[in-house]
Enzyme design. Sequence first.
Site, PDB file in Angstrom:
ATOM      1  N   ASP A  66      -2.105 -75.107 -27.488  1.00 57.03           N
ATOM      2  CA  ASP A  66      -1.937 -74.033 -28.471  1.00 57.03           C
ATOM      3  C   ASP A  66      -1.359 -74.564 -29.790  1.00 57.03           C
ATOM      4  O   ASP A  66      -0.675 -75.584 -29.811  1.00 57.03           O
ATOM      5  CB  ASP A  66      -1.017 -72.961 -27.869  1.00 57.03           C
ATOM      6  CG  ASP A  66      -1.212 -71.599 -28.522  1.00 57.03           C
ATOM      7  OD1 ASP A  66      -2.128 -71.438 -29.343  1.00 57.03           O
ATOM      8  OD2 ASP A  66      -0.422 -70.689 -28.194  1.00 57.03           O
ATOM      9  N   HIS A 120      -8.587 -76.927 -35.264  1.00 56.00           N
ATOM     10  CA  HIS A 120      -9.307 -77.143 -34.004  1.00 56.00           C
ATOM     11  C   HIS A 120      -9.958 -78.518 -33.995  1.00 56.00           C
ATOM     12  O   HIS A 120      -9.968 -79.202 -32.978  1.00 56.00           O
ATOM     13  CB  HIS A 120     -10.340 -76.043 -33.780  1.00 56.00           C
ATOM     14  CG  HIS A 120      -9.713 -74.701 -33.537  1.00 56.00           C
ATOM     15  ND1 HIS A 120     -10.023 -73.575 -34.260  1.00 56.00           N
ATOM     16  CD2 HIS A 120      -8.750 -74.329 -32.668  1.00 56.00           C
ATOM     17  CE1 HIS A 120      -9.296 -72.554 -33.819  1.00 56.00           C
ATOM     18  NE2 HIS A 120      -8.509 -72.985 -32.855  1.00 56.00           N
ATOM     19  N   LEU A 161     -10.134 -90.845 -13.892  1.00 54.98           N
ATOM     20  CA  LEU A 161      -9.573 -89.511 -14.168  1.00 54.98           C
ATOM     21  C   LEU A 161     -10.634 -88.414 -14.073  1.00 54.98           C
ATOM     22  O   LEU A 161     -11.714 -88.533 -14.643  1.00 54.98           O
ATOM     23  CB  LEU A 161      -8.961 -89.501 -15.582  1.00 54.98           C
ATOM     24  CG  LEU A 161      -8.457 -88.143 -16.095  1.00 54.98           C
ATOM     25  CD1 LEU A 161      -7.148 -87.750 -15.416  1.00 54.98           C
ATOM     26  CD2 LEU A 161      -8.272 -88.169 -17.613  1.00 54.98           C
TER      27      LEU A 161
HETATM   28  C1  V0D Z   1     -10.275 -76.260 -29.763  1.00 54.97           C
HETATM   29  C2  V0D Z   1      -7.939 -78.127 -29.273  1.00 54.97           C
HETATM   30  C3  V0D Z   1     -12.879 -80.486 -26.906  1.00 54.97           C
HETATM   31  C4  V0D Z   1      -8.041 -76.813 -28.579  1.00 54.97           C
HETATM   32  C5  V0D Z   1      -9.076 -79.064 -29.009  1.00 54.97           C
HETATM   33  C6  V0D Z   1     -15.513 -74.634 -26.700  1.00 54.97           C
HETATM   34  C7  V0D Z   1      -9.119 -75.818 -28.902  1.00 54.97           C
HETATM   35  C8  V0D Z   1     -10.327 -78.698 -29.745  1.00 54.97           C
HETATM   36  C9  V0D Z   1     -13.765 -79.646 -26.260  1.00 54.97           C
HETATM   37  C10 V0D Z   1     -14.732 -80.014 -25.225  1.00 54.97           C
HETATM   38  C11 V0D Z   1     -11.977 -77.416 -28.354  1.00 54.97           C
HETATM   39  C12 V0D Z   1     -15.216 -79.082 -24.316  1.00 54.97           C
HETATM   40  C13 V0D Z   1     -16.105 -79.457 -23.332  1.00 54.97           C
HETATM   41  C14 V0D Z   1     -16.507 -80.765 -23.241  1.00 54.97           C
HETATM   42  C15 V0D Z   1     -16.034 -81.701 -24.117  1.00 54.97           C
HETATM   43  C16 V0D Z   1     -15.155 -81.331 -25.105  1.00 54.97           C
HETATM   44  C17 V0D Z   1     -13.495 -78.377 -26.784  1.00 54.97           C
HETATM   45  C18 V0D Z   1     -13.557 -76.103 -27.123  1.00 54.97           C
HETATM   46  C19 V0D Z   1     -12.539 -76.189 -28.041  1.00 54.97           C
HETATM   47  C20 V0D Z   1     -14.085 -74.759 -26.800  1.00 54.97           C
HETATM   48  F1  V0D Z   1     -17.360 -81.134 -22.272  1.00 54.97           F
HETATM   49  N1  V0D Z   1     -12.123 -79.799 -27.753  1.00 54.97           N
HETATM   50  N2  V0D Z   1     -12.485 -78.519 -27.698  1.00 54.97           N
HETATM   51  N3  V0D Z   1     -14.030 -77.187 -26.488  1.00 54.97           N
HETATM   52  N4  V0D Z   1     -10.926 -77.465 -29.269  1.00 54.97           N
END
Ligand code: V0D
Length: 251
Positions: free
Chosen positions: A31, A48, A142
């Site tokens: 968060d 993000h 992991l």
């Molecule tokens: C936003 C901070 C990696 C928190 C990190 C769809 C929220 C960046 C992924 C990710 C998000 C998801 C699946 C995957 C590989 C990477 C990601 C979302 C948001 C929401 F197989 N960061 N990330 N997915 N944020």
Amino acid sequence: MKIPFIHHKHSEESIHISEDHIPEHIAIIMDGNGRWAQKRGMPRVAGHKEGMSTVVNIVKAAVKYKVKVLTLYTFSTENWKRPKTEVDTILKLPKQFLHIYLPDLMANNVRIGTIGDIEHLPAHSREAVQYAVNRTRDNNGLQLNFALNYGGRQEILNAMKELFADINDAKLSLDDVDEQTFSGYLYTTGLPDPDLLIRTGGEKRLSNYLPWQFAYTEFWFTDVLWPDFSEKEFIQALEEYGQRKRRFGGL
Ligand code: V0D
């Protein structure tokens, strides 16, 4: 009398984490990304994007300290309520993330998994994630789970419906339903329950994350916003976890 204040340094020498006290499964609520950007006069989505590099740094730290499972809350079922432009940009992140970092994750022997209702994600994100899950399926390092379109109550209801269906089809008898059978219907089937939850960004709540699985989990909260979170804070959480005695309701 004054009580002396003890400073905890985080130089390499002062880190004491014994291998047998490393949590097997860590769950993280990442968060504070939007606030991180707004504090800098940047749009929330910039936070993000910045948060993605923290994800990779913490994945590498988890590999280094031999954590077995890491489960990251990336998109909750409640996140659909955000402005459409923000939702659209967030849902493009898995593809961007994997385009940049999948080779790195492969090199680190990371195995990718998902929890949540990924069927209802836009095809471009679902397909990118499914490709990565397939590409990494034979890795045995992991286990990295992304919670995507995940909601804890929805997970429990869904499990209950599937369990009822199996009882209806006589595949299962109601007398045989115990905690272990029920756990087998959750998205986390086969995974150990998380030992440690880390939540960044200052809030102290669960936000519908893994309510069944957190029954005996240790919680560690920090005000640090996710883009500012680093190996230093990760180690601090591991150290404090190592000092806590877990009783699982016993003595
Ligand atoms: C936003 C901070 C990696 C928190 C990190 C769809 C929220 C960046 C992924 C990710 C998000 C998801 C699946 C995957 C590989 C990477 C990601 C979302 C948001 C929401 F197989 N960061 N990330 N997915 N944020």
